[in-house]
Structures are given as structure tokens and as C-alpha cells.
Design a protein around this motif. Structure first.
Motif, short mmCIF file in Angstrom:
data_model
loop_
_atom_site.label_atom_id
_atom_site.label_comp_id
_atom_site.label_asym_id
_atom_site.label_seq_id
_atom_site.Cartn_x
_atom_site.Cartn_y
_atom_site.Cartn_z
N GLU A 1 -4.64 6.63 -15.19
CA GLU A 1 -3.51 7.39 -15.46
C GLU A 1 -3.07 8.05 -14.10
O GLU A 1 -2.09 9.13 -14.48
N ASP A 2 -3.28 7.75 -13.00
CA ASP A 2 -2.79 7.87 -11.90
C ASP A 2 -1.81 7.41 -11.42
O ASP A 2 -1.76 6.14 -10.61
N TYR A 3 -0.56 7.44 -12.14
CA TYR A 3 0.60 6.08 -12.11
C TYR A 3 1.47 6.13 -10.76
O TYR A 3 1.75 5.03 -10.68
N LYS A 4 1.63 7.36 -10.09
CA LYS A 4 2.01 7.13 -8.69
C LYS A 4 1.40 6.22 -7.86
O LYS A 4 1.87 5.37 -7.08
N ILE A 5 -0.05 6.41 -7.86
CA ILE A 5 -0.78 5.50 -6.82
C ILE A 5 -0.62 4.15 -7.45
O ILE A 5 -0.70 3.17 -6.65
N ALA A 6 -0.84 4.06 -8.75
CA ALA A 6 -0.70 2.60 -9.19
C ALA A 6 0.72 1.84 -8.94
O ALA A 6 0.77 0.68 -8.35
N LEU A 7 1.57 2.67 -8.99
CA LEU A 7 2.99 2.05 -8.51
C LEU A 7 3.15 1.89 -7.01
O LEU A 7 3.43 0.71 -6.64
N GLU A 8 2.52 2.59 -6.23
CA GLU A 8 2.22 2.02 -4.63
C GLU A 8 1.59 0.74 -4.56
O GLU A 8 2.10 -0.23 -3.68
N TYR A 9 0.44 0.42 -5.10
CA TYR A 9 -0.23 -0.67 -5.00
C TYR A 9 0.56 -1.89 -5.56
O TYR A 9 0.81 -2.83 -5.22
N TYR A 10 1.26 -1.69 -6.78
CA TYR A 10 2.05 -2.69 -7.49
C TYR A 10 3.21 -3.15 -6.55
O TYR A 10 3.23 -4.23 -6.39
N ASN A 11 3.76 -2.14 -5.89
CA ASN A 11 4.68 -2.34 -4.97
C ASN A 11 4.31 -3.24 -3.49
O ASN A 11 5.00 -4.05 -3.19
N LYS A 12 3.04 -2.70 -2.98
CA LYS A 12 2.47 -3.57 -2.18
C LYS A 12 2.33 -5.10 -2.49
O LYS A 12 2.49 -6.15 -1.89
N ALA A 13 1.68 -5.20 -3.82
CA ALA A 13 1.31 -6.47 -4.31
C ALA A 13 2.75 -7.36 -4.53
O ALA A 13 2.69 -8.69 -3.98
N LEU A 14 3.58 -6.60 -5.02
CA LEU A 14 4.96 -7.42 -4.96
C LEU A 14 5.48 -7.89 -3.83
O LEU A 14 6.02 -9.18 -3.63
N ASP A 15 5.47 -7.01 -2.88
CA ASP A 15 5.90 -7.34 -1.21
C ASP A 15 5.17 -8.38 -1.00
O ASP A 15 5.57 -9.39 -0.22
N TYR A 16 3.63 -8.62 -0.99
CA TYR A 16 2.98 -9.69 -0.48
C TYR A 16 3.43 -10.98 -1.22
O TYR A 16 3.42 -11.95 -0.62
N TYR A 17 3.35 -10.85 -2.46
CA TYR A 17 3.85 -11.99 -3.41
C TYR A 17 5.22 -12.59 -2.83
O TYR A 17 5.32 -13.86 -2.95
#
Length: 482
Positions: A253-269
Motif C-alpha cells: 500500500e505504498d502507492y507512490k513508490i509503486a507508481l515510480e517503479y511502474y513508470n520505470k518499467a513502462l519507460d524500459y518497455y
């Protein structure tokens, strides 16, 4: 600093010199062509460039080696290059070209006897079927790859491919909603190489989603991150690790950090053009914004998810048709081979069986056996139909991107029949028709596809016009009759 155009020219020139050095110093040994060095160097360089996501140079490398293999009439080298180019094409979303190169490899493979290349061919066929959503076919092809690995005497090569086939099989089983079996193959792969990034990340995902052991999930994620080689370039393995990190922090439930990782993954993909991964990342981002109570950003992310999902489905549909045609062709070949064996057996029986009484007895016994098998198959078929229907309902409720693909596997004649009536129907309309076919109510469709009930009614009205369905006839009855 040189202009970007000159930099690209110098880089290409350096790569050309490097290839010449590879050919003269590695593939050739004292003026002779070495098959073993050809395979070894090509595999190492291909794996290195693949991890970096450098697809332009990856294609160039394999085409250069393909020219060399053709010049030296090295059949196994030609097949290896075809398989590599197929893998590259599928990775960047060109599934049609990927299947085309696999067909070339399969044609050439009929001329040689190589268990290694047969295992590799089935591995690539399995992966390509998986990315277009045909998980059952992917698992069947993976099994064939594992079968050919048994006859490989070179233990190093056997371990190299066995690890990857185990990791692939685990991934396919997770996507086919069979986590228990998937975990078994993860453990098998771990016994071969417990440090691989893909397998280690899959173990983290298993503990996060199924065993609920978040401490174990974090340990495996940390191990996977440590194994990623930092070359200063994009590393495609990082995307999967970051996506799983996002899921980990979402679960905390640490959604801000989760969002950071999702955006990094999106950038790589995005940078590596991994089209089949992108819709799922946008969906995760939308869910995170929902938890952060940011409705506008949630709506934007869901819009991107829908756009990317539709674009991917349009690419996948043609590849699915080609893949299904290939499977049917294989079954025809197997059937022809089976029929030849049957004729041979019958001939032997006729020659060896001189007593008509024995022939009649065997014939009657075979009929009884077939009758029992038919009853057994009928019961099994009924069970599979029920299981498939429940699976489809579950995918629809989750608004899962693979719903339409799986639906077409189970009801292969439904969508083509609709397209005969109106060839202009899009993927979203076919999905809508499929949900009505499964007897979902308007309220349920609205809930699972995140639209208003009124919009569902409007869609139904437009469908009637496009399909020429009379107003007095229920859409469900019309679709069921198809």
C-alpha cells in the motif's frame, strides 16, 4: 562533439570492423571455418545485444552471420540465424515476420538432424504463441522442446536450454492460471541456475501473489536486481524486475513508490518496443492512481491502456490466424503419418492372421474398445467445455486483455461468422459480442468494462444495425445461433 548523423555513421563503421574481426579471428581458425565457434560466438553476442535491447544491431549481426552460413552452406548456422531473427521480430511486436522466419527455420530443419535446434525451434514457437495469448498451444510446444532436450549429449548446451525452457514453462503456466505447476518448474530451473534474472523475478512474483510471503518476495527481487549488468544502456530485464517491484509496493500500500517503479518499467518497455507488456503496465498505473484518489490521471492511464490493448490485439489477430493455420497443418501431417502407420499395421495383421475367426474376434474387440473410448471422450469433452466457460467468465470479469484471444480459441467459428456479416467490426466490438454470447447482462458488461449502463444499451443498438438483427430478436439468441 560530432552531429548525431556522424556519430551513427562512426558507430556503424566500428560495428562493421568488429564483425570483420569476429569473422577473421573467431569464426575462422587458421583459414578454416569452425561450426562450433560460429554457434558459440553468435549465441553470446545475440544474448548480449538482446539484453541491451539493441535490436537494430542484433538484426544486423544475425543477417551478417546468415550470409556467412549461406556462403559456407552451413545448414545448422542458417537455421540458428532464422530462429534468432524470429525471436527479435516477435520481441518488438512483429509477430507475422516472427512466424515467417520460424517457418523458414522449420523447412531447413527437415534437411538436418539436430536435437538442439529442434528444441530451440519449439521453444521459440512456444514463446510466440504465448505472447499472442495461445497459452495451451505454448505449453504443448514447450513440451516438445523438452522432449528433444533429452537426447542432447552435450551437458552444457542441455543445461543452457533446459533452464530457459523451464523458466518459459513456468511463465506460461502462471498466465494459464496454474500457479502450483508453475512453481514446480521454477524450482527445477533453480536447481540448474538459481541466479538467472527471469527465474529469480518469477520466484519473487510467486511469493508476492500466491504464497503471500512478502519478505521472500523482496529477497528474490533484491537478488534479481543485483544480477542485472549495468552497461549504461537500457536492459530489458530491468523492466520485469521494476514491474514486480511496483507490484510489491502496491501490495504494501505504498502507492507512490509503486507508481515510480511502474513508470520505470513502462519507460524500459517503451524504449525496447516490448508491445505485449505495455498495456498491462498502464493498467497497473491506472489502479495505482485510483488508490491515490487521482481520478483524472486514472482516467488518462485507462485510456492509454485501452488504446495500447486495442493496437496490440489488432497486431495479434493476424498472427493468431497464422499460428492456428500452422497448428492445423501440423495436425494434418501427424494425421497422415498416423494413417500410414495404421495401414502398415493392418497389412501385417492381414499377412500374419490366416484364421478369419481371429480377425473377426479382434475386430469386435476393437469396436467395443472404441465405443468405450468414445463415451470416455464425450465425458471428458463435457468437463473441458465447462472448465473453459468458467475460465472465459473469469477473464471477462477481470477485463483481462487475453479474453478475446482465449474466446477465439474456445469458439473458433464465432468471430469469423460475425466478420462475414460485417467485416468492419473492430476488436472492441467483437469483445462486446463475446460477452453477450456468454450471457452477461447489460449491467454486468457495464461494470466489468468500466462504462455506463446507458453506453451498453447504445452499443447494443448500434450492433443491431451493423449485424442486421431485428429489434424483436434477442441479441443473445442471435449470437447463440451462430
Amino acid at each position: 562533439m560530432f552531429p548525431p548523423q556522424l556519430n551513427r555513421i562512426f558507430y556503424s563503421y566500428k560495428l562493421f570492423l568488429l564483425c570483420l574481426l569476429c569473422y577473421s579471428g573467431s569464426v575462422y581458425s587458421q583459414g578454416t571455418f569452425s561450426h562450433q565457434k560460429f554457434d558459440s560466438i553468435l549465441l553470446k553476442k545475440t544474448e548480449s545485444l538482446r539484453i541491451q535491447g539493441d535490436y537494430e544491431n542484433l538484426v544486423r549481426l544475425n543477417k551478417d552471420y546468415l550470409n556467412l552460413a549461406q556462403e559456407k552452406n552451413y545448414k545448422e548456422g542458417i537455421i540458428l540465424c532464422y530462429i534468432n531473427i524470429s525471436n527479435i521480430s516477435a520481441t518488438i511486436g512483429n509477430y507475422k515476420r516472427g512466424l515467417s522466419y520460424l517457418s523458414l527455420a522449420e523447412k531447413e530443419l527437415k534437411k538436418v538432424n539436430s536435437s538442439v535446434l529442434k528444441a530451440r525451434l519449439f521453444q521459440e514457437h512456444a514463446q510466440l504463441n504465448a505472447v499472442i495469448g495461445l497459452y495451451k498451444s505454448a505449453l504443448d510446444l514447450n513440451s516438445k522442446g523438452l522432449f528433444y532436450l533429452k537426447s542432447i549429449s552435450d551437458q552444457e548446451k542441455r543445461k543452457f536450454y533446459l533452464y530457459r525452457l523451464y523458466a518459459n514453462r513456468a511463465d506460461f503456466l502462471y498466465k494459464a492460471n496454474n500457479p502450483d505447476s508453475a512453481y514446480i518448474y521454477l524450482q527445477k530451473g533453480k536447481r540448474i541456475d538459481g541466479q538467472g534474472v527471469l527465474l529469480t523475478t518469477l520466484l519473487a512474483k510467486h511469493h508476492l501473489m500466491y504464497s503471500k510471503r512478502r519478505d521472500s518476495a523482496f529477497i528474490y527481487l533484491h537478488k534479481a536486481s543485483a544480477k542485472i549488468v549495468n552497461t549504461g544502456k537500457v536492459n530489458v530485464q530491468s523492466a520485469f524486475v521494476d514491474l514486480t517491484y511496483g507490484d510489491y509496493y502496491f501490495a504494501l500500500e505504498d502507492y507512490k513508490i509503486a507508481l515510480e517503479y511502474y513508470n520505470k518499467a513502462l519507460d524500459y518497455y517503451s524504449k525496447t518496443n516490448r508491445l505485449y507488456n505495455i498495456p498491462g503496465v498502464y493498467e497497473s498505473i491506472a489502479k495505482t492512481y485510483k488508490m491515490l484518489n487521482e481520478p483524472q490521471k486514472e482516467e488518462e492511464a485507462m485510456k492509454k491502456y485501452t488504446e495500447e490493448k486495442t493496437a496490440l490485439e489488432n497486431i495479434q489477430n493476424e498472427a493468431i490466424n497464422i499460428s492456428i493455420d500452422h497448428m492445423l497443418s501440423d495436425k494434418d501431417e501427424e494425421s497422415n503419418g498416423f494413417q500410414k502407420r495404421i495401414y502398415l499395421y493392418i497389412g501385417l495383421i492381414v499377412i500374419l492372421s490366416l484364421v478369419i475367426f481371429i480377425l473377426l474376434y479382434r475386430h469386435n474387440r476393437a469396436l467395443r474398445q472404441k465405443k468405450n473410448e468414445f463415451k470416455s471422450e464425450a465425458l471428458s469433452l463435457k468437463s473441458r467445455i465447462n472448465d473453459s466457460f468458467e475460465e472465459l467468465v473469469s477473464l471477462a470479469k477481470k477485463n483481462d486483455s487475453t479474453f478475446l484471444t482465449r474466446f477465439q480459441e474456445i469458439y473458433p467459428e464465432f468471430c469469423p461468422r460475425l466478420l462475414e456479416i460485417n467485416p468492419k467490426l473492430g476488436a472492441s466490438e467483437l469483445t462486446f459480442c463475446a460477452m453477450i454470447k456468454l450471457n452477461f447482462t447489460s449491467k454486468e458488461i457495464a461494470e466489468y468494462t468500466f462504462i455506463q449502463h446507458k453506453s451498453v444499451q447504445q452499443k447494443k443498438h448500434r450492433l443491431r444495425k451493423k449485424l442486421n438483427v431485428p429489434t424483436e430478436q434477442e441479441l443473445f439468441i442471435f449470437f447463440d445461433s451462430l
